[in-house]
Design an enzyme around this catalytic site. Structure first.
Site, PDB file in Angstrom:
ATOM      1  N   VAL A 156     124.553 191.081  71.616  1.00 42.84           N
ATOM      2  CA  VAL A 156     125.019 191.580  73.014  1.00 42.84           C
ATOM      3  C   VAL A 156     126.461 191.355  72.870  1.00 42.84           C
ATOM      4  O   VAL A 156     127.247 192.343  73.076  1.00 42.84           O
ATOM      5  CB  VAL A 156     124.307 190.856  73.952  1.00 42.84           C
ATOM      6  CG1 VAL A 156     124.792 191.530  75.277  1.00 42.84           C
ATOM      7  CG2 VAL A 156     122.744 191.325  73.951  1.00 42.84           C
ATOM      8  N   ARG A 198     129.809 180.007  67.248  1.00 43.28           N
ATOM      9  CA  ARG A 198     129.260 178.679  66.590  1.00 43.28           C
ATOM     10  C   ARG A 198     129.878 178.623  65.251  1.00 43.28           C
ATOM     11  O   ARG A 198     130.212 177.654  64.858  1.00 43.28           O
ATOM     12  CB  ARG A 198     127.693 178.766  66.514  1.00 43.28           C
ATOM     13  CG  ARG A 198     127.145 177.406  66.359  1.00 43.28           C
ATOM     14  CD  ARG A 198     125.663 177.517  66.744  1.00 43.28           C
ATOM     15  NE  ARG A 198     124.819 178.720  66.093  1.00 43.28           N
ATOM     16  CZ  ARG A 198     123.620 178.795  66.419  1.00 43.28           C
ATOM     17  NH1 ARG A 198     123.090 177.733  66.809  1.00 43.28           N
ATOM     18  NH2 ARG A 198     123.013 179.850  66.267  1.00 43.28           N
ATOM     19  N   LYS A 232     117.799 185.522  80.535  1.00 44.53           N
ATOM     20  CA  LYS A 232     116.489 185.340  81.445  1.00 44.53           C
ATOM     21  C   LYS A 232     115.896 184.059  81.317  1.00 44.53           C
ATOM     22  O   LYS A 232     115.359 183.404  82.508  1.00 44.53           O
ATOM     23  CB  LYS A 232     115.549 186.681  81.235  1.00 44.53           C
ATOM     24  CG  LYS A 232     115.164 186.804  79.619  1.00 44.53           C
ATOM     25  CD  LYS A 232     116.161 187.679  79.099  1.00 44.53           C
ATOM     26  CE  LYS A 232     116.072 187.685  77.445  1.00 44.53           C
ATOM     27  NZ  LYS A 232     115.939 188.902  76.811  1.00 44.53           N
ATOM     28  N   GLY A 256     117.092 194.966  79.897  1.00 41.37           N
ATOM     29  CA  GLY A 256     118.558 195.709  79.488  1.00 41.37           C
ATOM     30  C   GLY A 256     119.281 196.486  80.219  1.00 41.37           C
ATOM     31  O   GLY A 256     119.969 196.151  81.351  1.00 41.37           O
ATOM     32  N   ILE A 277     118.998 199.088  82.181  1.00 41.64           N
ATOM     33  CA  ILE A 277     118.576 199.867  83.390  1.00 41.64           C
ATOM     34  C   ILE A 277     118.756 198.959  84.624  1.00 41.64           C
ATOM     35  O   ILE A 277     118.512 197.665  84.708  1.00 41.64           O
ATOM     36  CB  ILE A 277     116.712 199.475  83.539  1.00 41.64           C
ATOM     37  CG1 ILE A 277     116.450 200.210  82.323  1.00 41.64           C
ATOM     38  CG2 ILE A 277     116.352 200.305  84.638  1.00 41.64           C
ATOM     39  CD1 ILE A 277     114.681 200.135  81.969  1.00 41.64           C
ATOM     40  N   GLY A 279     117.841 194.349  66.228  1.00 38.35           N
ATOM     41  CA  GLY A 279     118.416 193.708  67.620  1.00 38.35           C
ATOM     42  C   GLY A 279     117.857 193.746  68.707  1.00 38.35           C
ATOM     43  O   GLY A 279     118.514 193.478  69.828  1.00 38.35           O
ATOM     44  N   ASP A 330     109.320 185.863  76.948  1.00 37.35           N
ATOM     45  CA  ASP A 330     110.676 186.650  77.610  1.00 37.35           C
ATOM     46  C   ASP A 330     109.995 187.543  78.688  1.00 37.35           C
ATOM     47  O   ASP A 330     110.619 187.258  79.773  1.00 37.35           O
ATOM     48  CB  ASP A 330     110.877 187.597  76.393  1.00 37.35           C
ATOM     49  CG  ASP A 330     112.067 188.533  76.701  1.00 37.35           C
ATOM     50  OD1 ASP A 330     113.162 187.958  76.582  1.00 37.35           O
ATOM     51  OD2 ASP A 330     111.895 189.385  77.013  1.00 37.35           O
ATOM     52  N   LYS A 357     111.185 187.397  82.576  1.00 36.26           N
ATOM     53  CA  LYS A 357     111.627 188.419  83.311  1.00 36.26           C
ATOM     54  C   LYS A 357     110.650 188.631  84.720  1.00 36.26           C
ATOM     55  O   LYS A 357     111.382 188.889  85.868  1.00 36.26           O
ATOM     56  CB  LYS A 357     111.766 189.600  82.648  1.00 36.26           C
ATOM     57  CG  LYS A 357     112.721 189.590  81.633  1.00 36.26           C
ATOM     58  CD  LYS A 357     112.543 190.608  80.514  1.00 36.26           C
ATOM     59  CE  LYS A 357     113.564 190.725  79.337  1.00 36.26           C
ATOM     60  NZ  LYS A 357     113.372 191.546  78.107  1.00 36.26           N
TER      61      LYS A 357
HETATM   62  N1  LIG Z   1     119.491 191.458  72.117  1.00 33.63           N
HETATM   63  C1  LIG Z   1     118.939 192.176  73.172  1.00 33.63           C
HETATM   64  O1  LIG Z   1     118.409 193.360  73.242  1.00 33.63           O
HETATM   65  C2  LIG Z   1     118.997 191.498  74.553  1.00 33.63           C
HETATM   66  C3  LIG Z   1     118.823 192.187  75.730  1.00 33.63           C
HETATM   67  C4  LIG Z   1     118.970 191.706  76.978  1.00 33.63           C
HETATM   68  C5  LIG Z   1     119.237 190.289  76.917  1.00 33.63           C
HETATM   69  N2  LIG Z   1     119.683 189.502  75.959  1.00 33.63           N
HETATM   70  C6  LIG Z   1     119.916 188.129  76.092  1.00 33.63           C
HETATM   71  O2  LIG Z   1     121.178 188.151  75.812  1.00 33.63           O
HETATM   72  C7  LIG Z   1     121.706 186.873  75.085  1.00 33.63           C
HETATM   73  C8  LIG Z   1     122.183 186.934  73.757  1.00 33.63           C
HETATM   74  O3  LIG Z   1     121.219 187.677  72.930  1.00 33.63           O
HETATM   75  P1  LIG Z   1     121.620 188.237  71.641  1.00 33.63           P
HETATM   76  O4  LIG Z   1     120.575 189.227  71.011  1.00 33.63           O
HETATM   77  O5  LIG Z   1     122.925 188.794  71.725  1.00 33.63           O
HETATM   78  O6  LIG Z   1     121.673 186.857  70.779  1.00 33.63           O
HETATM   79  P2  LIG Z   1     122.049 186.595  69.155  1.00 33.63           P
HETATM   80  O7  LIG Z   1     121.442 185.470  68.710  1.00 33.63           O
HETATM   81  O8  LIG Z   1     122.400 187.665  68.479  1.00 33.63           O
HETATM   82  O9  LIG Z   1     123.497 186.090  69.723  1.00 33.63           O
HETATM   83  C9  LIG Z   1     123.765 184.685  70.311  1.00 33.63           C
HETATM   84  C10 LIG Z   1     125.181 184.372  70.019  1.00 33.63           C
HETATM   85  O10 LIG Z   1     125.429 183.054  70.281  1.00 33.63           O
HETATM   86  C11 LIG Z   1     125.981 182.090  69.461  1.00 33.63           C
HETATM   87  N3  LIG Z   1     125.760 180.621  69.830  1.00 33.63           N
HETATM   88  C12 LIG Z   1     124.727 179.902  69.828  1.00 33.63           C
HETATM   89  N4  LIG Z   1     125.074 178.687  70.401  1.00 33.63           N
HETATM   90  C13 LIG Z   1     126.171 178.801  70.706  1.00 33.63           C
HETATM   91  C14 LIG Z   1     127.177 178.007  71.378  1.00 33.63           C
HETATM   92  N5  LIG Z   1     126.949 176.746  71.455  1.00 33.63           N
HETATM   93  N6  LIG Z   1     128.436 178.168  71.346  1.00 33.63           N
HETATM   94  C15 LIG Z   1     128.866 179.588  71.255  1.00 33.63           C
HETATM   95  N7  LIG Z   1     128.187 180.591  70.563  1.00 33.63           N
HETATM   96  C16 LIG Z   1     126.783 180.218  70.417  1.00 33.63           C
HETATM   97  C17 LIG Z   1     124.895 182.556  67.893  1.00 33.63           C
HETATM   98  O11 LIG Z   1     125.664 181.834  66.877  1.00 33.63           O
HETATM   99  C18 LIG Z   1     124.960 183.864  68.168  1.00 33.63           C
HETATM  100  O12 LIG Z   1     125.949 184.515  67.497  1.00 33.63           O
HETATM  101  C19 LIG Z   1     120.243 186.101  75.258  1.00 33.63           C
HETATM  102  O13 LIG Z   1     119.996 185.494  76.468  1.00 33.63           O
HETATM  103  C20 LIG Z   1     119.206 187.234  75.211  1.00 33.63           C
HETATM  104  O14 LIG Z   1     117.902 186.754  75.705  1.00 33.63           O
HETATM  105  C21 LIG Z   1     119.469 190.196  74.713  1.00 33.63           C
HETATM  106  N1  LIG Z   2     114.077 190.573  73.358  1.00 37.77           N
HETATM  107  C1  LIG Z   2     114.157 191.337  74.486  1.00 37.77           C
HETATM  108  C2  LIG Z   2     115.508 191.787  74.690  1.00 37.77           C
HETATM  109  C3  LIG Z   2     115.833 192.192  75.883  1.00 37.77           C
HETATM  110  O1  LIG Z   2     115.858 191.283  76.680  1.00 37.77           O
HETATM  111  C4  LIG Z   2     113.124 192.507  74.401  1.00 37.77           C
HETATM  112  O2  LIG Z   2     112.852 192.664  73.290  1.00 37.77           O
HETATM  113  O3  LIG Z   2     112.988 192.984  75.480  1.00 37.77           O
HETATM  114 NA    NA Z   3     118.902 195.513  83.766  1.00 40.21          NA
END
Ligand SMILES: NC(=O)c1ccc[n+]([C@@H]2O[C@H](COP(=O)([O-])OP(=O)(O)OC[C@H]3O[C@@H](n4cnc5c(N)ncnc54)[C@H](O)[C@@H]3O)[C@@H](O)[C@H]2O)c1
Ligand SMILES: N[C@@H](CCO)C(=O)O
Ligand code: NA
Length: 428
Positions: free
Chosen positions: A13, A44, A101, A130, A132, A183, A197, A201
């Site tokens: 994201v 990180r 979430k 997401g 929406i 992803g 998850d 939500k």
């Molecule tokens: N991927 C999706 O479709 C999606 C959709 C809706 C919400 N989300 C939410 O968005 C958030 C991120 O999801 P994502 O898919 O991008 O995850 P991801 O694992 O791809 O990215 C998370 C990033 O945070 C970094 N990280 C971990 N600990 C850290 C720290 N202490 N300091 C700095 N960076 C750190 C990780 O190295 C990683 O690059 C989560 O809360 C997830 O639930 C994701």
């Molecule tokens: N892992 C979550 C990302 C969106 O919140 C999903 O599959 O819906």
């Molecule tokens: Na939304």
């Protein structure tokens, strides 16, 4: 002057948030009434982000939050260190935009209290469904109505897996790998497949819809790891398909109003609008007294769709800073009790292998009568020395339905309980 933004995390994201912020900086400035300046990105592993200008990268997230920034965008995920960092930011008067979430479903009270103490904004549209627009419509557009039910598909990964199992008969493990590659899945995909998850939500949706604090621990949760090919086949034979549903509802059957919040797989008719929601798409129905039924549909997971929701929130909180004012805080004044699923009315589909002889149907039916569970439909198909019996019930308290299944499983005439699953949608 500009609106200074710190970003925490830069994965699926976060990477898309940086891209969109950079590509659309001119338009965003025009919409906000001021420039947006990304002042730092906490990560990180610093060498993993070639697309982010090196001078923005830091591994010290706490120092970045402490620095001279107006808005903190959190896309790390998980509880710690995200919780501590966001409480720190909010107490210091910095607006927060988060997609997290899991954090909101567990620590909303603490986060909202921190926001209240300084007058900062806390926005989290990306956390549910997401791209929406769903939370802001619930928090703002429907704030004058009385919401009675929120039901839908809120996890893209499990919907992708169930859609594949249904359409191509693809295996569970290979489809999950593909969802991770695309992803959609959480860093630990058991959060998706075991329903955590979706439960987070559902807690967020119920809290907003019913003005009541609901945490993830109060949500009844079943994931999809126990959904078998036999369940998929049983659903198909009934003209149904299986979806992982989040259901948040007002219940007042016991004379006192309460809320019930549950996440579990359910068989829905193939003609139901949710049956056509495929891949990582999400869809949520909202029922409200005056508005009637509303449906929200779109991409529920993936980097760019989720970044769209993050950017929308970023524009909103930045506008608030530019023109003054604040978005809505926590609304939990109704404080309704949360009713356990055992006392919530559901309906079951039960598929049995039984002995093919006279009296079987009546001995099975008598167990239903004993538990005061009424049968909506029965189909019996004979084979050589075996028969299959498919039963769909009317609504009954979930604990009565469970006890019925337990007792039936122990009947000598029942060889095997092939499939048991709740059903939603109109009666057969
Ligand atoms: N991927 C999706 O479709 C999606 C959709 C809706 C919400 N989300 C939410 O968005 C958030 C991120 O999801 P994502 O898919 O991008 O995850 P991801 O694992 O791809 O990215 C998370 C990033 O945070 C970094 N990280 C971990 N600990 C850290 C720290 N202490 N300091 C700095 N960076 C750190 C990780 O190295 C990683 O690059 C989560 O809360 C997830 O639930 C994701
Ligand atoms: N892992 C979550 C990302 C969106 O919140 C999903 O599959 O819906
Ligand atoms: Na939304």
């Amino acid at each position: 002057m500009s609106v200074k933004v710190a970003m925490l995390g830069c994965g699926t994201v976060g990477g898309q948030v940086v891209r969109l912020l950079t590509e659309q900086s001119g338009d965003l400035a025009a919409r906000i009434g001021d420039d947006v300046e990304l002042t730092g990105v906490a990560v990180r592993r610093p060498n993993r982000h070639p697309d982010v200008p090196a001078h923005l990268i830091t591994t010290d997230a706490a120092a970045l939050v402490e620095s001279d920034v107006d808005v903190v965008v959190e896309v790390i995920g998980g509880i710690e260190p995200a919780r501590a960092l966001l409480v720190q930011a909010l107490r210091a008067g910095k607006s927060v935009v988060t997609a997290n979430k899991a954090l909101l479903a567990e620590h909303a009270a603490e986060l909202f209290a921190a926001a209240e103490s300084s007058g900062a904004d806390l926005y989290f549209e990306a956390a549910v469904a997401g791209a929406i627009p769903l939370l802001r419509p619930l928090r703002e557009s429907l704030a004058g109505d009385r919401i009675t039910r929120v039901m839908g598909i809120v996890n893209g990964t499990t919907n992708y897996i169930l859609s594949e199992m249904d359409s191509s008969g693809a295996g569970y493990a290979e489809t999950l790998d593909e969802a991770s590659r695309l992803g959609y899945a959480e860093a630990d995909p058991t959060a998706d497949v075991d329903g955590y998850d979706a439960a987070s939500k559902a807690a967020i949706l119920a809290s907003i819809a019913f003005h009541t604090r609901v945490t993830a621990a109060q949500v009844y949760r079943e994931g999809i790891s126990s959904v078998t090919p036999a369940d998929v086949a049983a659903a198909r034979a009934l003209g149904r398909t299986i979806k992982l549903l989040a259901i948040c509802e007002r219940v007042d059957s016991e004379g006192a109003e309460a809320v019930a919040v549950r996440v579990h797989p359910a068989m829905i008719p193939r003609t139901h609008p949710l049956a056509g929601v495929g891949g990582a798409f999400n869809a949520v129905f909202v029922e409200a007294d005056a508005a009637g039924s509303l449906m929200f549909y779109g991409q529920g997971a993936g980097g760019a769709p989720t970044a769209s929701a993050v950017l929308g929130d970023l524009v909103a909180v930045a506008r608030n800073r530019v023109v003054g004012g604040r978005g809505p805080g926590e609304s939990s004044y109704a404080a309704l009790p949360v009713r356990p699923i055992s006392r919530v009315d559901t309906r079951y589909h039960i598929s049995l292998d039984v002995a093919d002889r006279a009296g079987v149907l009546s001995s099975v039916a008598s167990v239903f009568a004993e538990h005061d569970v009424s049968i909506a439909a029965v189909r019996q198909q004979g084979r050589t020395d075996d028969a299959s019996l498919v039963i769909v019930t009317h609504s009954a308290p979930d604990e009565a339905l469970r006890s019925t299944v337990d007792k039936i499983a122990g009947l000598p005439v029942v060889h095997d309980v092939v499939s048991v699953m709740r059903v939603e949608g109109e009666e057969q």
